[in-house]
Design a protein around this motif. Structure first.
Motif, PDB file in Angstrom:
ATOM      1  N   UNK A 100      20.221  63.842   2.610  1.00  0.00           N
ATOM      2  CA  UNK A 100      19.518  65.065   2.277  1.00  0.00           C
ATOM      3  C   UNK A 100      18.825  65.521   3.555  1.00  0.00           C
ATOM      4  N   UNK A 101      19.355  66.578   4.173  1.00  0.00           N
ATOM      5  CA  UNK A 101      18.866  66.982   5.478  1.00  0.00           C
ATOM      6  C   UNK A 101      17.428  67.497   5.369  1.00  0.00           C
ATOM      7  N   UNK A 102      16.642  67.083   6.337  1.00  0.00           N
ATOM      8  CA  UNK A 102      15.213  67.404   6.337  1.00  0.00           C
ATOM      9  C   UNK A 102      14.742  67.580   7.771  1.00  0.00           C
ATOM     10  N   UNK A 103      13.624  68.284   7.934  1.00  0.00           N
ATOM     11  CA  UNK A 103      13.039  68.448   9.255  1.00  0.00           C
ATOM     12  C   UNK A 103      12.033  67.336   9.566  1.00  0.00           C
ATOM     13  N   UNK A 104      11.788  66.464   8.607  1.00  0.00           N
ATOM     14  CA  UNK A 104      10.857  65.354   8.821  1.00  0.00           C
ATOM     15  C   UNK A 104      11.498  64.315   9.730  1.00  0.00           C
ATOM     16  N   UNK A 105      10.676  63.729  10.587  1.00  0.00           N
ATOM     17  CA  UNK A 105      11.170  62.714  11.522  1.00  0.00           C
ATOM     18  C   UNK A 105      10.810  61.330  11.001  1.00  0.00           C
ATOM     19  N   UNK A 106      11.573  60.313  11.373  1.00  0.00           N
ATOM     20  CA  UNK A 106      11.194  58.944  11.006  1.00  0.00           C
ATOM     21  C   UNK A 106       9.938  58.518  11.758  1.00  0.00           C
ATOM     22  N   UNK A 107       9.231  57.545  11.223  1.00  0.00           N
ATOM     23  CA  UNK A 107       7.967  57.119  11.823  1.00  0.00           C
ATOM     24  C   UNK A 107       8.149  56.580  13.240  1.00  0.00           C
ATOM     25  N   UNK A 108       9.284  55.985  13.515  1.00  0.00           N
ATOM     26  CA  UNK A 108       9.532  55.404  14.844  1.00  0.00           C
ATOM     27  C   UNK A 108      10.375  56.322  15.724  1.00  0.00           C
ATOM     28  N   UNK A 109      10.197  57.626  15.567  1.00  0.00           N
ATOM     29  CA  UNK A 109      11.038  58.587  16.270  1.00  0.00           C
ATOM     30  C   UNK A 109      10.901  58.465  17.788  1.00  0.00           C
ATOM     31  N   UNK A 110       9.705  58.159  18.254  1.00  0.00           N
ATOM     32  CA  UNK A 110       9.522  57.986  19.696  1.00  0.00           C
ATOM     33  C   UNK A 110      10.338  56.815  20.221  1.00  0.00           C
ATOM     34  N   UNK A 111      10.370  55.745  19.431  1.00  0.00           N
ATOM     35  CA  UNK A 111      11.177  54.588  19.829  1.00  0.00           C
ATOM     36  C   UNK A 111      12.664  54.937  19.828  1.00  0.00           C
ATOM     37  N   UNK A 112      13.075  55.743  18.831  1.00  0.00           N
ATOM     38  CA  UNK A 112      14.464  56.196  18.768  1.00  0.00           C
ATOM     39  C   UNK A 112      14.816  56.998  20.013  1.00  0.00           C
ATOM     40  N   UNK A 113      13.931  57.933  20.398  1.00  0.00           N
ATOM     41  CA  UNK A 113      14.183  58.737  21.590  1.00  0.00           C
ATOM     42  C   UNK A 113      14.194  57.878  22.849  1.00  0.00           C
ATOM     43  N   UNK A 114      13.297  56.897  22.899  1.00  0.00           N
ATOM     44  CA  UNK A 114      13.234  56.019  24.068  1.00  0.00           C
ATOM     45  C   UNK A 114      14.539  55.237  24.218  1.00  0.00           C
ATOM     46  N   UNK A 115      15.025  54.703  23.095  1.00  0.00           N
ATOM     47  CA  UNK A 115      16.276  53.957  23.121  1.00  0.00           C
ATOM     48  C   UNK A 115      17.436  54.855  23.537  1.00  0.00           C
TER      49      UNK A 115
END
Length: 495
Positions: free
Chosen positions: A205-220
């Motif tokens: 279900x597409x959403x504009x909300x980001x996961x809580x660890x989004x910064x870690x996702x971007x870092x990886x």
């Protein structure tokens, strides 16, 4: 190991079916239906798009494999997939804009030695985008532990399309330039098929909300995109550099030798398709015992299968080149070096998956960057300065990747206290070495036989010699009980 072995077995069959089509295309159709210059052009365009692909993909295909299993609820998974799916557009759109703005300058630079390249420069970008999103949706399927359909699309689709298009060129249904345009379209069609299959397996279900660890996702993703770009340089810089010194024809000759040497890596690619998400899952669960078990089992099974094809390819390499136009005949040493490298990769099992999906993934960036610089400098030394030809390019690749993989071996030993070695490893290496030495320096004494001016005596020799090698090889590994999984497979087949 059950799910791994079942899907790996299916994937291996389709990969080798893809190699069969690819072999027919590479060894017979490309060399006869398409001029060497156009074959070299296709090789250059695809290799250059592979260099661009990791940058456009932003490492999202690796990010999906690493993080998806760490989310416990559907809401978290949907937020994660929604947030990463469109990230590659951050790179793809500006690249398209500036690529269009400076198209003439880019085209002139790439076509200094081979003017034909300029008219097809835009194809590099298009294929890179199509391949980037294909890999993303393939990773989407992998984390659902469904790899077979994606594997068919990746390994078989394009080779079947190429065969159809080559026959279309031969029968003058399309022109050589149209061959390239239709092939580009096939990459996009493959991407859409993979997308629909991925959504069928898991539609978020597409959403504009980001996961809580989004910064870690971007870092990886940031680390992986740089590491992936460096890794792509290692694999394709040689084909990219050839047109800078010699004609595109040389790229075609080298591509054939690399294809033959790479034939043995199919089992590794098949098994790693399912091993990557499983390794990520066990690491996320901190199940180190299972990580060690996957490491050892993947190593011995891949060494077993890769070893057989290593012996088969190198024992028959002279006869293989006898099937080709004489211009291709100097690639035997390239085949040996590339196949040795692929054999070593198989021996390391899921080595790379352990590092990439662990907390130590940051090491991949400096390692990949140093490898990219090293392979470029060695290519310059061997190919340009020492004038070793394409043998020098293969030697540079062998030295750099062998050194890096050895580093990974010791790195995992130091961080996880595990190795891929078992008591069967030395036996397996001994079997491969003995059979290689025993069968490499002779052929069956068969008189020259031609069918419509095509030599078929090399094919007869290859079939006879391969049958003997396979029978001896399977007998030895079965008697020495090298792999329980393989023994069970042989017993089922025997029954």
């Amino acid at each position: 190991m059950g799910i791994i072995f079942k899907q790996s077995f299916k994937n291996t069959l389709f990969i080798y079916l893809g190699f069969a089509f690819g072999g027919i295309n590479t060894l017979f159709l490309y060399t006869r239906f398409l001029e060497d210059e156009y074959y070299g052009l296709v090789t250059f365009l695809l290799s250059t798009s592979n260099l661009l692909m990791p940058l456009i993909a932003l490492g999202i295909h690796h990010t999906i494999v690493k993080f998806f299993s760490s989310y416990l609820t559907k809401i978290e998974k949907d937020r994660f997939l929604s947030s990463v799916l469109f990230l590659p557009l951050i790179i793809a759109v500006p690249v398209a804009y500036f690529g269009n703005l400076f198209y003439e300058q880019i085209g002139d630079y790439l076509s200094i030695e081979n003017p034909i390249i300029k008219d097809y420069t835009f194809v590099i970008y298009l294929i890179a985008v199509a391949c980037s999103y294909f890999e993303i949706f393939y990773a989407w399927a992998k984390v659902q532990f469904q790899t077979v359909v994606g594997n068919i699309l990746k390994e078989l689709w394009n080779r079947v399309v190429v065969m159809i298009l080559l026959f279309a060129v031969y029968f003058e249904l399309i022109t050589k330039p149209e061959f390239i345009y239709y092939l580009t379209g096939a990459y996009f069609l493959r991407m859409f098929v993979m997308m629909f299959y991925a959504f069928k397996l898991y539609l978020p279900k597409f959403t504009f909300s980001k996961p809580d660890n989004f910064k870690e996702v971007l870092r990886f993703s940031g680390y992986i995109i740089l590491a992936g770009s460096a890794g792509a340089i290692i694999l394709d810089i040689d084909k990219f550099m050839i047109p800078g010194k010699e004609s595109l024809v040389k790229a075609a000759y080298y591509s054939v030798a690399v294809f033959i040497g790479s034939f043995i890596e199919a089992p590794s690619r098949a098994m790693l398709n399912i091993l990557q998400p499983l390794t990520s899952k066990t690491l996320n669960e901190e199940n180190h015992k299972e990580v060690a078990s996957l490491y050892k089992k993947s190593s011995i099974n891949l060494l077993l299968i890769s070893g057989l094809f290593f012996v088969l390819i190198n024992a028959n390499v002279t006869q293989l080149f006898n099937l080709l136009p004489k211009e291709y005949a100097d690639g035997a040493l390239v085949v040996l070096m590339i196949s040795l490298l692929k054999l070593y990769n198989g021996f390391l099992g899921n080595n790379g998956a352990i590092i990439n999906n662990s907390k130590f993934y940051r090491i991949t960036l400096p390692l990949s960057a140093s490898m990219a610089v090293s392979v470029y400098l060695l290519n310059k030394l061997f190919y340009y300065e020492l004038d070793m030809g394409t043998d020098g390019l293969a030697l540079a690749t062998l030295i750099v990747i062998f050194s890096a993989n050895t580093f990974k071996l010791f790195f995992i030993k130091s961080k996880f206290s595990i190795t891929p070695f078992t008591d069967k490893t030395v036996k397996m290496i001994f079997i491969i070495a003995v059979l290689y030495l025993a069968f490499n320096f002779w052929d069956f004494p068969i008189d020259n036989i031609y069918l419509w001016k095509f030599p078929i005596h090399p094919i007869i020799n290859i079939i006879l010699k391969s049958s003997v090698i396979t029978a001896v090889y399977l007998f030895l590994i079965f008697k020495l009980n090298i792999s329980n999984e393989f023994d069970n497979l042989l017993k089922k087949f025997y029954k």
